[in-house]
Design an enzyme around this catalytic site. Structure first.
Site, mmCIF file in Angstrom:
data_model
loop_
_atom_site.group_PDB
_atom_site.id
_atom_site.type_symbol
_atom_site.label_atom_id
_atom_site.label_comp_id
_atom_site.label_asym_id
_atom_site.label_seq_id
_atom_site.Cartn_x
_atom_site.Cartn_y
_atom_site.Cartn_z
ATOM 1 N N ASP A 63 -3.271 -2.688 -6.367
ATOM 2 C CA ASP A 63 -2.627 -3.934 -6.756
ATOM 3 C C ASP A 63 -3.680 -4.752 -7.539
ATOM 4 O O ASP A 63 -4.868 -4.399 -7.524
ATOM 5 C CB ASP A 63 -2.222 -4.641 -5.449
ATOM 6 C CG ASP A 63 -1.811 -6.064 -5.663
ATOM 7 O OD1 ASP A 63 -0.918 -6.285 -6.479
ATOM 8 O OD2 ASP A 63 -2.401 -6.958 -5.018
ATOM 9 N N ASP A 65 -3.557 -8.843 -8.337
ATOM 10 C CA ASP A 65 -3.807 -10.205 -7.849
ATOM 11 C C ASP A 65 -4.118 -10.220 -6.356
ATOM 12 O O ASP A 65 -3.349 -9.706 -5.539
ATOM 13 C CB ASP A 65 -2.568 -11.088 -8.104
ATOM 14 C CG ASP A 65 -2.390 -11.402 -9.574
ATOM 15 O OD1 ASP A 65 -3.325 -11.923 -10.182
ATOM 16 O OD2 ASP A 65 -1.303 -11.101 -10.111
ATOM 17 N N GLU A 110 7.025 -15.503 0.625
ATOM 18 C CA GLU A 110 6.454 -14.175 0.338
ATOM 19 C C GLU A 110 5.594 -13.680 1.503
ATOM 20 O O GLU A 110 5.648 -12.510 1.881
ATOM 21 C CB GLU A 110 5.600 -14.240 -0.945
ATOM 22 C CG GLU A 110 4.999 -12.898 -1.335
ATOM 23 C CD GLU A 110 3.924 -12.994 -2.426
ATOM 24 O OE1 GLU A 110 3.488 -14.101 -2.774
ATOM 25 O OE2 GLU A 110 3.523 -11.938 -2.922
ATOM 26 N N SER A 178 0.949 -3.879 -10.695
ATOM 27 C CA SER A 178 0.922 -5.322 -10.442
ATOM 28 C C SER A 178 2.240 -6.017 -10.740
ATOM 29 O O SER A 178 2.865 -5.777 -11.775
ATOM 30 C CB SER A 178 -0.177 -5.963 -11.296
ATOM 31 O OG SER A 178 -0.066 -7.364 -11.254
ATOM 32 N N ALA A 179 2.604 -6.915 -9.852
ATOM 33 C CA ALA A 179 3.766 -7.770 -10.085
ATOM 34 C C ALA A 179 3.358 -9.018 -10.860
ATOM 35 O O ALA A 179 4.151 -9.932 -11.063
ATOM 36 C CB ALA A 179 4.390 -8.154 -8.748
ATOM 37 N N LYS A 227 7.808 -2.395 -5.568
ATOM 38 C CA LYS A 227 6.786 -1.621 -6.287
ATOM 39 C C LYS A 227 7.042 -0.118 -6.265
ATOM 40 O O LYS A 227 6.249 0.623 -6.828
ATOM 41 C CB LYS A 227 5.401 -1.964 -5.772
ATOM 42 C CG LYS A 227 4.942 -3.343 -6.225
ATOM 43 C CD LYS A 227 3.464 -3.529 -6.071
ATOM 44 C CE LYS A 227 3.038 -4.890 -6.613
ATOM 45 N NZ LYS A 227 1.613 -5.121 -6.492
ATOM 46 N N ASP A 252 -2.806 -6.139 -1.058
ATOM 47 C CA ASP A 252 -2.959 -7.302 -0.175
ATOM 48 C C ASP A 252 -1.625 -7.714 0.426
ATOM 49 O O ASP A 252 -1.569 -8.658 1.210
ATOM 50 C CB ASP A 252 -3.572 -8.497 -0.929
ATOM 51 C CG ASP A 252 -2.566 -9.170 -1.823
ATOM 52 O OD1 ASP A 252 -2.180 -8.560 -2.832
ATOM 53 O OD2 ASP A 252 -2.131 -10.292 -1.499
HETATM 54 O O1 C5P Z 1 -0.819 -8.178 -8.804
HETATM 55 P P1 C5P Z 1 0.154 -8.611 -7.735
HETATM 56 O O2 C5P Z 1 1.269 -7.636 -7.570
HETATM 57 O O3 C5P Z 1 -0.519 -8.977 -6.477
HETATM 58 O O4 C5P Z 1 0.797 -9.973 -8.336
HETATM 59 C C1 C5P Z 1 1.741 -10.700 -7.680
HETATM 60 C C2 C5P Z 1 1.201 -11.905 -6.959
HETATM 61 O O5 C5P Z 1 1.272 -13.029 -7.827
HETATM 62 C C3 C5P Z 1 2.090 -12.232 -5.775
HETATM 63 O O6 C5P Z 1 1.466 -11.870 -4.570
HETATM 64 C C4 C5P Z 1 2.372 -13.736 -5.869
HETATM 65 O O7 C5P Z 1 1.870 -14.459 -4.777
HETATM 66 C C5 C5P Z 1 1.709 -14.177 -7.133
HETATM 67 N N1 C5P Z 1 2.648 -14.923 -7.995
HETATM 68 C C6 C5P Z 1 2.252 -16.144 -8.496
HETATM 69 N N2 C5P Z 1 3.101 -16.845 -9.298
HETATM 70 C C7 C5P Z 1 4.312 -16.359 -9.613
HETATM 71 C C8 C5P Z 1 4.716 -15.110 -9.133
HETATM 72 C C9 C5P Z 1 3.840 -14.417 -8.312
HETATM 73 O O8 C5P Z 1 1.132 -16.596 -8.213
HETATM 74 N N3 C5P Z 1 5.104 -17.052 -10.402
HETATM 75 MG MG MG Z 2 -1.512 -8.892 -4.717
#
Ligand code: C5P
Ligand code: MG
Length: 314
Positions: A63, A65, A110, A178-179, A227, A252
């Site tokens: 992942d 973030d 979340e 990554s999301a 994912k 994470d």
């Molecule tokens: O890379 P990763 O998959 O961890 O990215 C997603 C993270 O980004 C989520 O865990 C979420 O807390 C964060 N996020 C954010 N702002 C958004 C959407 C997701 O900070 N608008």
């Molecule tokens: Mg993450």
């Protein structure tokens, strides 16, 4: 015959003890108080199997973030890829306010240990689509992204250089799933000089028009809890990942555990979970779900030690 039995079994036991001693994984980082393991013996067996299989059978799926990036620094949150976009070069003050409101509403959901993934799913889709719609309304310019990243407080975890460089050196593919926002995380890695050719990314990418203005996000939306979807098709086509059935998975979120679902015929999968926030509430579920849990550990020391062990075999 009777007299022979102890003689027959004694050496076997001795040999087994010696063998155990010899094969015991010596990774001092696993003895840190921040490291929790449900079943240390399974971790050791998996590591030994991965080491025996060798570097050329290994891939890393991670992942981005709050896994490759720090969660906090000097008491302040480090921005996620979405939050790096919070810069006047890209978005207005009103847009910042709306994105922060959404974060304050949906981030606690979340990470809420009291809600099921099924409950969270539609809410995550709502969060991501609302933010993406707001961003699209801002006419974000592609050529401003790198400056926004440079001006942000984006921070990879301590030990990132060793992590990225040694994987590249050993030609171990690193799939980042990554999301977050793909364009932003690529730029973070580029600026830190770690976007090596062995790195592949599956993420939400921005779609710019011919004048370089953001008009949409490409492909199916990736959020924290889907994912596995889409991954299968994308991963299958990555030639570099073929013949690598051993996976070190880093995440994470509990949603990160499905990142390896697209791997064909996995053999040994070792999962490492960073537990950054809501530690007491989520500890039990993390210990049950990940092989290794790292509590409030802002470094990549443990993944680096695991990789060094796995790749030291042959
Ligand atoms: O890379 P990763 O998959 O961890 O990215 C997603 C993270 O980004 C989520 O865990 C979420 O807390 C964060 N996020 C954010 N702002 C958004 C959407 C997701 O900070 N608008
Ligand atoms: Mg993450």
């Amino acid at each position: 015959m009777i007299y022979h039995i102890p003689w027959m079994y004694m050496p076997v036991r001795t040999v087994l003890a010696m063998w155990n001693q010899l094969t015991k994984t010596e990774i001092p980082e696993l003895a840190r108080s921040s490291v929790l393991m449900r079943e240390r013996s399974r971790v050791e067996e998996t590591l030994q199997a991965m080491q025996r299989a060798g570097t050329e059978r290994l891939q890393v799926i991670s992942d981005f973030d709050m896994t490759l990036t720090r969660f906090a620094h000097n008491g302040s949150r480090v921005p996620t890829t979405h939050n790096i976009l919070d810069n006047r070069l890209l978005i207005s003050e009103a847009c910042t306010r709306k994105i922060r409101q959404l974060l304050n509403t949906y981030y606690p959901i979340e990470i809420d240990a009291g809600r099921t993934v099924e409950e969270k799913l539609p809410l995550m889709v709502k969060w991501w689509t609302s933010v993406h719609d707001l961003l699209i309304d801002q006419n974000i310019r592609k050529d401003m992204l790198s400056q926004a990243v440079r001006e942000s407080n984006a921070m990879l975890r301590d030990g990132y250089k060793v992590f990225f460089d040694s994987l590249a050196e050993r030609q171990v593919p690193l799939l980042i799933f990554s999301a977050g926002v793909g364009d932003v995380l690529e730029e973070v890695m580029r600026q830190k000089l770690v976007f090596h050719p062995n790195v592949h990314v599956i993420s939400n990418y921005m779609d710019f028009d011919h004048t370089g203005v953001l008009r949409a996000f490409k492909g199916p939306l990736i959020h924290t809890f889907n994912k596995q979807e889409g991954s299968v098709q994308q991963v299958v086509h990555l030639k570099q990942l073929e013949g690598r059935p051993n996976v070190l998975l880093l995440g994470d979120s509990l949603g990160d555990l499905t990142m390896a679902d697209g791997v064909t015929q996995p053999q040994n999968v070792l999962t490492v979970g960073f537990l950054n926030d809501q530690v007491e509430e989520r500890k039990e579920s993390y210990i049950n779900a990940f092989d290794i849990v790292l509590v409030r550990d802002e470094t990549l020391d443990v993944p680096n030690a695991l990789l060094s062990y796995i790749t030291s075999g042959k």
